[in-house]
Enzyme design. Structure first.
Site, short mmCIF file in Angstrom:
data_model
loop_
_atom_site.label_atom_id
_atom_site.label_comp_id
_atom_site.label_asym_id
_atom_site.label_seq_id
_atom_site.Cartn_x
_atom_site.Cartn_y
_atom_site.Cartn_z
N ALA A 61 0.73 -1.16 -0.01
CA ALA A 61 -0.16 -0.08 -0.16
C ALA A 61 0.85 1.14 0.05
O ALA A 61 2.00 1.28 0.44
CB ALA A 61 -0.92 0.12 1.12
N GLY A 100 0.32 -5.49 0.56
CA GLY A 100 -0.74 -5.42 -0.47
C GLY A 100 -0.34 -6.05 -1.73
O GLY A 100 -1.02 -6.46 -2.73
N GLU A 103 -0.85 -9.61 -1.56
CA GLU A 103 -2.06 -9.86 -1.60
C GLU A 103 -2.53 -9.76 -2.94
O GLU A 103 -3.47 -10.56 -3.32
CB GLU A 103 -2.91 -8.87 -0.67
CG GLU A 103 -2.35 -8.95 0.61
CD GLU A 103 -3.18 -8.00 1.76
OE1 GLU A 103 -3.03 -6.68 1.52
OE2 GLU A 103 -4.08 -8.41 2.41
N GLU A 123 2.42 -5.98 7.55
CA GLU A 123 1.35 -4.91 7.93
C GLU A 123 1.58 -4.69 9.54
O GLU A 123 1.20 -3.84 9.96
CB GLU A 123 -0.18 -5.18 7.41
CG GLU A 123 -0.07 -4.95 6.23
CD GLU A 123 -0.03 -6.01 4.97
OE1 GLU A 123 0.98 -7.02 5.66
OE2 GLU A 123 -0.47 -6.23 4.02
#
Ligand code: NAI
Length: 719
Positions: A61, A100, A103, A123
């Site tokens: 992110a 992310g 992911e 995270e």
């Protein structure tokens, strides 16, 4: 942004473009949505490959977007659309796939990684959890125990480990994108149902409840009050026990709690603070971006005691040639053995060859003639250090940087004993120096920006959190520690026990309380310093006057323990008792409690009930108050410098952001009010008198921490 290209006729190649790590900003997410749609609707495309530009798949992110109103397409439906695609989507992972980024890769049907790539869901280190389906897909792919390990620690794995765990399908030493395109062509047309991870059942695990119970206990212990690791366990539990959609709902619910918690803010602040301290600046105006470091290929360490050995190891592991000088033959022999052992163990852990042949040992200081930089670590004795600096100035080639590892002596005074004071800086390591992350780079008024830049760069190369600070007694870390420890002593006099004080601090999140820490580092160290400062008087005196030295309240408790031969762990007795020298298991000592009672009686002190809140307020606010003095004096350039020092070197819980961030969270007005309250109750304790900078900040409306710098500048210009 995401670029779109057709390769090998029927493969759509989507390249994420957002330097330096292709973070998933709003523009990148929009780019992915658009290009995936284009690929899926083009009848000539049979397969899709997603990669990142410049050899990095995706760093996750975009942290800069945290806290702002997210615009652009959200991640979860974007990843879901990729997973639901009716054409195979292959992730070509080079460099890193983190957070992310991983992911996103888990939403693809296949993952091909370069052998040098690293993958992970970090995270948790930012106070969050992988909330774009990562906590639900990873356990379904690799099983609950392995997913718990990765998600609760945030550790990165190599491509080889990722292959072994089943996170990636193939590892290549060659061009990853080419391999992924070839692979995509080979699977085009095959059924994709078995490749959609969200449809997998979580692999069966015998005794699931017991496993989660055990992991939760372990995580709670190591989290020391941090909530994100616990939420990570709960999210994985949801993956193991609930259908995917319900698990996703739980993931979102947990994430919402974390996102708005002060802890996530604190951890993200730490992340940025660590970067900010690299952009150092000195009161003279010299700065990181205008000061050029000198190359350092060869370094010397003088004095191979506790510190010198660790520093030698840290330098050799960084790839430097090291000349290690020790005058005592016995010490030299022991040091050689110890250094080799540390290097061998470190090399084994990292799977590399030990750097034994990078070190030359000598008893003669003449051996350092051609080094670029020297780190002096002889006894803490100003006359000895002055002599060594004079010798070094005579022996070393012109321009050699002279650094001292002193913990308390005046760096500027040492510099003034040399013909080139601009070449002298402090490099204050922490024990053990090859392990501890913190390095204070201490500049004096005459240190050249080039010398500071060189020491900062060397620290960075050694993997240290290096912070440039001004020269004062105790520099930043130890200067702030003094009022903290002093309050703990006073609390004992007033009725607390070491157990009570330590428990309050450990519950706050410190790995150990002040008295356990003091036993570990040795009570004699502070005793020697206090003797040097003329504070220690022979025992026997009683009454209030015995507890006043140099016009301020003083507690002789530490000195009295030393007079009883209680130096801490090494003598099996200190504030606690230990079964054997060096034992880490601190047990309550009835002797100490009787001693405290007798002490109070002798000094006419009446014990009162002290609660955890008072312990925290007095110890922590006294420390924070000193932090404001340090900012006011310009010893630290900003609150981030202080916070990085405390989080990296003094066990301050990271999820509380560092002492100055904590003060900002508590509210400056509240900190001021409590300090005023305690100073009124203890007017003979100057450390409890609120710093004028704190008062001025409160009077300026308590600006948020990121604005302190400009407010301080303005306040100083008004003086
Ligand atoms: P130490 O007592 O373990 O080692 C000092 C070594 O220097 C001894 O081996 C001694 O033989 C050697 N030495 C003395 N004169 C010498 C000379 N002229 N040439 C070469 N070697 C000589 O001391 P330690 O604990 O390693 O401390 C060294 C310095 O680091 C001190 O200034 C101390 O304040 C500072 N420091 C210590 C920390 C600690 O936790 N021990 C932490 C941070 C700094």
């Amino acid at each position: 942004m995401a670029a779109y290209k057709r390769v090998s006729e029927s493969v759509a190649l989507i390249t994420l473009q957002n330097p330096p790590v292709n973070a998933l900003s709003a523009a990148v997410r929009q780019g992915i949505v658009d290009t995936v749609e284009r690929a899926l609707s083009d009848p000539n495309v049979t397969a899709v490959v997603i990669c990142g530009q410049n050899g990095v798949f995706c760093g996750g992110a975009d942290i800069k977007e945290f806290g702002s109103n997210m615009s652009g397409p959200p991640l979860i439906p974007m990843i879901h659309a990729i997973e639901s695609a009716n054409k195979p989507v292959v992730a070509a992972i080079e460099g890193s796939a983190l957070g992310g980024g991983l992911e996103l890769a888990l939403g693809c049907h296949y993952r091909i990684a370069h052998s040098k790539a690293r993958l992970g869901l970090p995270e948790v280190s930012l106070g969050l959890l992988p909330a774009a389906g990562g906590s639900q897909r990873l356990p379904r792919l690799i099983g609950v125990p392995a997913a718990l390990n990765l998600i609760t620690t945030g550790r990165h794995v190599t491509a080889a480990e990722a292959l072994q765990l089943g996170i990636v399908d193939q590892v290549t030493d060659h061009n990853t994108v080419d391999a992924a395109v070839k692979f995509a062509l080979s699977v085009a047309g095959r059924s994709l149902d078995p490749r959609r991870i969200s449809t997998y059942p979580c692999p069966q695990q015998p005794d699931l409840d017991a496993l989660f119970e055990e992991v939760m206990q372990k995580v709670r212990r190591s989290a020391r009050g941090a909530i994100a690791p616990i939420a990570c366990v709960q999210a994985v539990r949801a993956a193991a026990t609930l259908p995917y959609t319900q698990g996703m709902a739980r993931e979102q619910e947990l994430m919402a709690t974390l996102f708005t918690s002060g802890q996530a803010r604190a951890l993200q602040y730490c992340f940025f603070a660590q970067r900010a301290v690299g952009r150092w600046r000195m009161p003279s105006g010299a700065r990181w971006d205008t000061s050029k470091p000198r190359p350092v290929h060869k370094a010397a360490v003088i004095g191979l005691g506790t510190m010198g050995r660790g520093i030698t190891v840290a330098l050799a592991q960084t790839g430097l040639s090291v000349i290690a000088v020790e005058t005592q033959e016995k010490q030299l022999m022991e040091a050689k053995q110890a250094v080799s052992g540390m290097l061998e163990r470190g090399a084994k852990r990292r799977g590399v060859a030990p750097a034994l042949d990078r070190i030359i040992y000598s008893q003669n200081i003449q051996a350092v003639a051609d080094v670029d930089l020297v780190i002096e670590a002889v006894f803490e004795d100003v006359a000895l250090k002055t002599k060594v600096f004079k010798q070094l100035s005579a022996v070393c080639k012109p321009g050699t940087l002279l650094c001292t590892n002193t913990s308390a002596l005046d760096v500027d005074q040492l510099a003034s004993e040399t013909p080139n004071p601009e070449l002298v800086v402090g490099m204050h390591f922490f024990a053990p120096a090859h392990v501890m992350k913190l390095l204070e780079v201490v500049y004096g008024p005459r240190s050249s920006p080039e010398a500071v830049a060189t020491a900062m760069q060397l620290g960075k190369k050694m993997g240290k959190a290096s912070v440039a600070v001004g020269n004062c007694r105790g520099f930043v870390g130890n200067r702030m520690l003094k009022p903290y420890v002093e309050q703990a002593f006073f609390l004992l006099e007033e009725g607390a026990t070491p157990e009570l004080v330590d428990r309050a601090l450990e519950e706050f999140g410190f790995p150990m309380g002040v008295f356990t820490m003091s036993d570990l580092s040795g009570l004699d160290v502070g005793w020697r310093v206090r003797k040097g400062d003329g504070l220690v008087e022979p025992g026997g005196a009683s009454g209030r006057s015995a507890r006043v030295r140099q016009g301020r309240r003083y507690s002789p408790l530490g000195d009295l323990l030393c007079e009883h031969g209680r130096f801490g762990q090494k003598t099996c007795r200190g504030w606690y008792q230990y079964d054997k020298p060096g034992s880490r298991v601190a047990r309550s000592d009835p002797w100490l409690h009787s001693f405290l009672e007798a002490y109070r009686a002798e000094h006419g002190l009446v014990a009162r009930r002290i609660d955890h809140q008072e312990v925290l307020e007095r110890c922590l606010y006294a420390l924070i108050n000193e932090g404001f003095h340090i900012l006011d004096d310009g010893i630290a350039a900003g609150p981030e410098d202080i916070d990085v020092i405390y989080v990296s070197g003094y066990g301050w819980p990271r999820h509380r952001g560092g002492p100055m961030f904590y003060a900002n969270m508590v509210g400056l007005a509240k900190v001021l009010e409590r300090l005023e309250h305690y100073h009124q109750a203890h007017p003979d304790v100057p450390h409890l008198q609120p710093c004028s900078l704190l008062r001025r900040l409160v009077a300026s409306g308590s600006p948020p921490i990121h604005r302190w710098g400009e407010v301080i500048k303005k306040l100083h210009s008004q003086l």
